[in-house]
Design an enzyme around this catalytic site. Structure first.
Site, PDB file in Angstrom:
ATOM      1  CG  MET A 188      -1.872   1.186   1.196  1.00  0.00           C
ATOM      2  SD  MET A 188      -3.037   0.920   2.628  1.00  0.00           S
ATOM      3  CE  MET A 188      -1.995   1.477   4.112  1.00  0.00           C
ATOM      4  CB  CYS A 189       2.623   3.348  -2.021  1.00  0.00           C
ATOM      5  SG  CYS A 189       3.650   1.838  -1.795  1.00  0.00           S
ATOM      6  N   GLY A 190       0.867   5.703  -1.507  1.00  0.00           N
ATOM      7  CA  GLY A 190       0.219   6.743  -1.811  1.00  0.00           C
ATOM      8  C   GLY A 190       0.833   7.630  -2.910  1.00  0.00           C
TER       9      GLY A 190
END
Length: 296
Positions: free
Chosen positions: A1-3
């Site tokens: 999970m990254c932004g």
């Protein structure tokens, strides 16, 4: 999970505020990527055809000024380096600079270069990184930023996004590619060299390889959809373009806001909520397997 966060300005009056607008978007996504962060910023080009080289030192307090003086003397041409912490931005004529840098300062890593682009990336909380390099004061017309939660490779600055394998080209990625090793071998057979074992670097170098062979950015991204397996959202920028693409399942979140003054993209809407005029923007989720692309 990254932004993922990106801002492509259409209204020149907003350009002095690029950093002011983009950095809060990135910081808002800290929960999606607390271990490292990076940002590619695009502004006015240096004069006389010179390029900007984004350099990473092995530690803080690197002697950027003395290095610039030494390179200027060795190249018999003016080199300037603005340094802060372990990142420095050199401005120099392209001819012979990289060869001389490798000889004079082999400990430095070139993380990106081009006429318009500067890259800053580091390990740590996004807010701390942005403050360390004073990015909120940056003026320009475009930027993309990434907050990383490492899932398949080490937490290091080298593994942080953006990846920038060609002049003024930057890529940030949320997701994972299941066949990246196969494509890596294919590219290696074509002479492409890699700096990390990160799957996102494979996508960045694949796009650069396609564009060097004659594809435009849109065509290169359509080939990513054809060649790469996995779950992914990509935000890719060049000197003149800003593009978003998602895989066929589109399970990695993404939202776009298109307003008269800008196009903005983020992994979550709350990162867009503070932008001026957001209440009147056209806000939508990008469609799967569709290249969304804007040009200056």
């Amino acid at each position: 999970m990254c932004g993922l966060a990106g801002l492509h300005l259409r209204d020149e009056r907003l350009e002095p505020r690029l950093g002011e607008l983009l950095i809060p978007m990135l910081v808002a996504l800290t929960s999606r990527g607390p271990d490292s962060a990076g940002i590619a910023l695009y502004g006015a080009s240096p004069p006389d055809g010179r390029l900007r080289f984004s350099l990473r030192a092995p530690g803080p307090d690197y002697p950027w000024g003395p290095l610039a003086d030494r390179l200027s003397e060795e190249l018999d041409d003016k080199v300037t380096i603005g340094g802060n912490g372990n990142m420095g931005i050199a401005t120099a004529a392209a001819d012979r600079f990289l060869d001389q840098l490798a000889s004079s300062a082999p400990e430095l890593v070139v993380v990106g270069f081009g006429q318009a682009m500067e890259i800053y990336k580091d390990v740590g909380a996004p807010a701390d990184i942005c403050a360390r390099y004073g990015l909120a004061a940056f003026a320009g017309y475009q930027g993309v930023g990434h907050t990383r939660m490492a899932t398949e490779s080490a937490v290091t600055t080298d593994h942080s996004h953006p990846f920038a394998p060609a002049p003024d080209l930057s890529l940030i990625h949320n997701g994972s590619f299941s066949n990246h090793a196969t494509i890596r071998r294919k590219l290696a057979d074509e002479g492409v060299r890699f700096a990390t074992d990160n799957d996102s670097e494979v996508a960045a170098r694949y796009i650069a390889w396609r564009m060097a062979a004659g594809d435009d950015l849109g065509d290169a991204l359509r080939m990513v959809l054809k060649e790469f397996d996995g779950f992914f959202t990509l935000l890719v920028a060049t000197r003149d373009q800003f593009a978003v693409v998602r895989d066929a399942f589109a399970c990695k979140p993404a939202v776009i806001a298109e307003a008269p003054g800008y196009v903005a993209m983020a992994s979550e809407y709350h990162a867009l909520a503070g932008l001026p005029g957001i209440e009147d923007a056209d806000v939508f989720e990008p469609m799967p397997e569709e290249v969304h692309l804007w040009s200056r």
